[in-house]
Every structure is written in structure tokens, then in C-alpha cells.
Design a protein around this motif. Structure first.
Motif, short mmCIF file in Angstrom:
data_model
loop_
_atom_site.label_atom_id
_atom_site.label_comp_id
_atom_site.label_asym_id
_atom_site.label_seq_id
_atom_site.Cartn_x
_atom_site.Cartn_y
_atom_site.Cartn_z
N ILE A 21 0.87 -1.19 0.00
CA ILE A 21 0.00 0.00 0.00
C ILE A 21 0.90 1.24 0.00
N ARG A 22 0.88 1.96 -1.12
CA ARG A 22 1.72 3.15 -1.25
C ARG A 22 0.99 4.38 -0.70
N ASP A 23 -0.34 4.36 -0.81
CA ASP A 23 -1.15 5.51 -0.38
C ASP A 23 -2.59 5.03 -0.23
N HIS A 24 -3.43 5.86 0.37
CA HIS A 24 -4.82 5.44 0.50
C HIS A 24 -5.79 6.59 0.19
N ILE A 25 -7.03 6.20 -0.06
CA ILE A 25 -8.14 7.16 -0.16
C ILE A 25 -9.15 6.72 0.89
N ASN A 26 -9.53 7.65 1.76
CA ASN A 26 -10.42 7.29 2.87
C ASN A 26 -11.86 7.68 2.58
N MET A 27 -12.72 6.68 2.53
CA MET A 27 -14.15 6.95 2.40
C MET A 27 -14.93 6.46 3.62
N LEU A 28 -14.19 6.21 4.70
CA LEU A 28 -14.78 5.88 6.01
C LEU A 28 -14.76 7.17 6.85
N PRO A 29 -15.53 7.25 7.93
CA PRO A 29 -15.41 8.41 8.81
C PRO A 29 -13.98 8.50 9.37
N ASN A 30 -13.48 9.71 9.54
CA ASN A 30 -12.13 9.87 10.08
C ASN A 30 -12.14 9.62 11.59
N PRO A 31 -11.28 8.72 12.08
CA PRO A 31 -11.30 8.36 13.51
C PRO A 31 -10.81 9.49 14.42
N LEU A 32 -10.26 10.55 13.85
CA LEU A 32 -9.76 11.65 14.69
C LEU A 32 -10.80 12.74 14.92
N VAL A 33 -12.01 12.56 14.34
CA VAL A 33 -13.09 13.53 14.57
C VAL A 33 -13.44 13.51 16.06
N GLY A 34 -13.62 14.70 16.62
CA GLY A 34 -13.90 14.81 18.06
C GLY A 34 -12.76 15.57 18.71
N PRO A 35 -12.88 15.84 20.01
CA PRO A 35 -11.80 16.57 20.70
C PRO A 35 -10.47 15.85 20.48
N ASN A 36 -9.42 16.61 20.17
CA ASN A 36 -8.13 15.97 19.91
C ASN A 36 -7.54 15.38 21.19
N MET A 37 -6.96 14.18 21.06
CA MET A 37 -6.25 13.59 22.19
C MET A 37 -4.81 14.11 22.12
N ASP A 38 -4.56 15.21 22.81
CA ASP A 38 -3.27 15.91 22.69
C ASP A 38 -2.09 15.03 23.11
N ASP A 39 -2.33 14.10 24.03
CA ASP A 39 -1.23 13.23 24.48
C ASP A 39 -0.80 12.25 23.38
N PHE A 40 -1.67 12.06 22.38
CA PHE A 40 -1.35 11.10 21.31
C PHE A 40 -0.78 11.78 20.07
N GLY A 41 -1.25 12.99 19.76
CA GLY A 41 -0.76 13.66 18.57
C GLY A 41 -1.46 14.98 18.32
N PRO A 42 -1.10 15.64 17.21
CA PRO A 42 -1.62 16.99 16.91
C PRO A 42 -3.05 16.98 16.36
N ARG A 43 -3.69 18.12 16.43
CA ARG A 43 -5.05 18.28 15.90
C ARG A 43 -5.13 17.98 14.40
N PHE A 44 -4.14 18.48 13.66
CA PHE A 44 -4.17 18.33 12.20
C PHE A 44 -2.94 17.57 11.72
N PRO A 45 -2.92 16.26 11.87
CA PRO A 45 -1.70 15.51 11.51
C PRO A 45 -1.46 15.46 10.00
N ASP A 46 -0.20 15.51 9.65
CA ASP A 46 0.21 15.39 8.24
C ASP A 46 -0.14 14.01 7.72
N MET A 47 -0.57 13.93 6.46
CA MET A 47 -0.91 12.62 5.88
C MET A 47 -0.30 12.49 4.48
N THR A 48 0.79 13.22 4.23
CA THR A 48 1.35 13.19 2.88
C THR A 48 2.12 11.90 2.60
N ASN A 49 2.60 11.26 3.66
CA ASN A 49 3.32 9.99 3.50
C ASN A 49 2.87 8.98 4.55
#
Ligand code: HPA
Length: 278
Positions: free
Chosen positions: A134-162
Motif C-alpha cells: 500500500i503506497r497511499d490510500h483514499i479514505n471513504m470511512l469516517p475519520n477516527p480523529l473527529v472529536g476533541p483531539n487527544m493531545d497526548d497522542f498527537g496533533p489536531r491536524f496531523p500530516d498525511m502526505t506519506n
């Protein structure tokens, strides 16, 4: 005082339970085994099996071809933890539950995540039994990061270029070449399922650049990347695009499992060798 996020509490409680079962050993890599690919678990030495249903806050996986266990032990000379069976959105679980086992593995300390799945071929060049990086993906499922961000796990707007680690992809190709294993490479598109695609949807997915289609994986990858975990992904092509144009063609879950089983050995060996080389 800030009240504890209920979601984080759920993750930590489950992680504590699993950690104890592992005798506090820290897994180097997490592995998600897709439909029919649970055989890889048999390659894990000195396994500790932890059924999901015994873990606080965990659901029981019900999909065909899926068991519901964490299996921890040695693979490729490293201590790893594998998910023998994943949680699917189509089973009716919310995204918090679908991705819970990944976040638990993050808390356990995994440094890499390997994901696998059974997928339908969209690319006309693909055949049943092919392995696709899998080189890349297209997501047609709901995004699991919707909702208050879990700051201890990662940023609000994570990069998804790679989302899929280019270095591990190169390594996988090198190992496959040495072993004489032919690999495809392409874009995985994830929908909710559980119905298989219509012919018009196959055509649409091909048109927008997808090579394989499935009902999983992407939520897990998004959550792993949110936490900065490098990911390697592989699809087993279990039904070919060409057959989907045959007027008599029917998509059948049992055929999917059979094709995945046949390819499981090849994929297991490859995963083990990649983990050994990391
Ligand atoms: N579509 C969606 N998911 C799948 C398929 C398919 O054709 N084959 C295996 N998983």
C-alpha cells in the motif's frame, strides 16, 4: 484540575491489563492481520494469547475469517504484538472502538505498525493472490480523529502526505526481490462495506486512482500516524477486477478467505524478514 478524557482512560486501562500479561515486555512492532491472514500468528514463537473479550473495554470481533486475539511473541528475532482479527466499522462499532487496539499498542510502546488486509482488485493488471504494497490510500470511512483531539497522542491536524513509510517500502521491495517474490504497489481505497461494490463503484474507484478496495485498515493507519508511528501496509488481492466485468461474476466472502489463506504464507515470511531488518 483537568478531568481525565474518558477515551484515554479506556485506552490506559486496557493497556495496563495487556502490559501485565506481557510481563512488562515492550513490543517493537504491532501487526494487524486481515481476513484470512491470521496464519501469520502461527509463526510467532513463545506466543502469549490475549483474547479481546478478556480485555477491559474491548469488543469481540465477529467478522468472517477473523479471530479476536492479541498474540505477542517473537517474530524476526524481535518481540512483537499481533492482532489476530481487527475491529471493523461495518460490525457497528464506533471509530473510537475500531482504533482502540492500535492506541493500546501505542501505549505499549510499538515503534512500527504493520497492517494487512484482503482487498478487491481494481487495477486490471492485478490477479487473485497478488500481494500489493500500500503506497497511499483514499479514505471513504469516517475519520477516527473527529472529536476533541487527544493531545497526548498527537496533533489536531496531523500530516498525511506519506502515511506509508517510504523507507520500509524500499526495504520490503529489496527483500522481496532477493526472495523472488513479486510485489505490486498501489493505492488502497476504504469504504464502509459490508456490501461489496457495484460495477459502477469499481469503475469510479479506478477512475479516481485506486488499485484495490477494502473495508478496513485506513482508520488504523490514520490513528498510528497521528501518534507518529511509521506504518507499512500490504493488501492481498482476493478477487480480480477483470472477473468483476463478467456478467455472471458474484463477489463471495468465502472465495475472499480462500485466496487470502493461500497468500498468507508469502506475506508472513515477508513481514518477518522486514521486521528482522528494521
Ligand atoms: N471489496 C471490498 N472489500 C473486499 C473485497 C472487495 O472486492 N475483497 C476483499 N475485501
Amino acid at each position: 484540575m483537568k478531568t481525565m478524557d474518558k477515551r484515554v482512560e479506556r485506552i490506559n486501562t486496557a493497556a495496563e491489563f495487556v502490559k501485565e500479561k506481557l510481563g512488562n515486555r515492550k513490543p517493537a512492532a504491532g501487526i494487524v492481520l486481515g481476513s484470512g491472514l491470521g496464519k501469520l500468528a502461527e509463526k510467532i514463537k513463545n506466543p502469549v494469547t490475549i483474547p479481546y473479550k478478556t480485555i477491559p473495554g474491548f469488543p469481540v470481533s465477529t467478522a468472517i475469517g477473523h479471530k479476536g486475539n492479541y498474540i505477542a511473541g517473537e517474530l524476526g528475532g524481535k518481540f512483537v504484538i499481533a492482532m489476530q482479527g481487527r475491529i471493523h466499522y461495518y460490525e457497528g462499532y464506533d471509530m473510537e472502538t475500531v482504533t482502540l487496539p492500535i492506541r493500546v499498542m501505542k501505549v505499549l510502546g510499538i515503534r512500527y505498525l504493520f497492517v494487512s488486509n484482503a482487498a478487491g482488485g481494481i487495477n486490471f493488471d492485478f490477479s487473485v493472490g497478488d500481494l500489493m504494497i500500500i503506497r497511499d490510500h483514499i479514505n471513504m470511512l469516517p475519520n477516527p480523529l473527529v472529536g476533541p483531539n487527544m493531545d497526548d497522542f498527537g496533533p489536531r491536524f496531523p500530516d498525511m502526505t506519506n502515511p506509508y513509510d517510504p523507507k520500509i517500502i524500499s526495504l520490503a521491495k529489496k527483500i522481496a526481490k532477493k526472495d523472488g517474490i513479486e510485489l505490486r504497489e498501489g493505492v488502497y481505497i476504504a469504504g464502509t462495506g459490508p456490501s461489496y461494490e457495484t460495477k459502477a463503484e469499481w469503475h469510479f474507484f479506478r477512475t479516481i486512482g485506486a488499485d484495490a478496495v477494502g473495508m478496513s485498515t485506513v482508520p488504523e493507519v490514520i490513528v498510528a500516524r497521528h501518534s507518529g508511528i511509521p506504518v507499512f501496509g500490504m493488501s492481498v488481492i482476493t478477487n480480480a477486477a477483470k472477473s468483476s466485468l463478467d456478467p455472471d461474476y458474484k463477489n463471495d466472502g468465502d472465495d475472499v478467505i480462500k485466496a487470502a489463506n493461500a497468500a498468507a504464507d508469502k506475506m508472513s515470511g515477508l513481514f518477518a524478514e522486514i521486521i528482522e531488518s528494521l
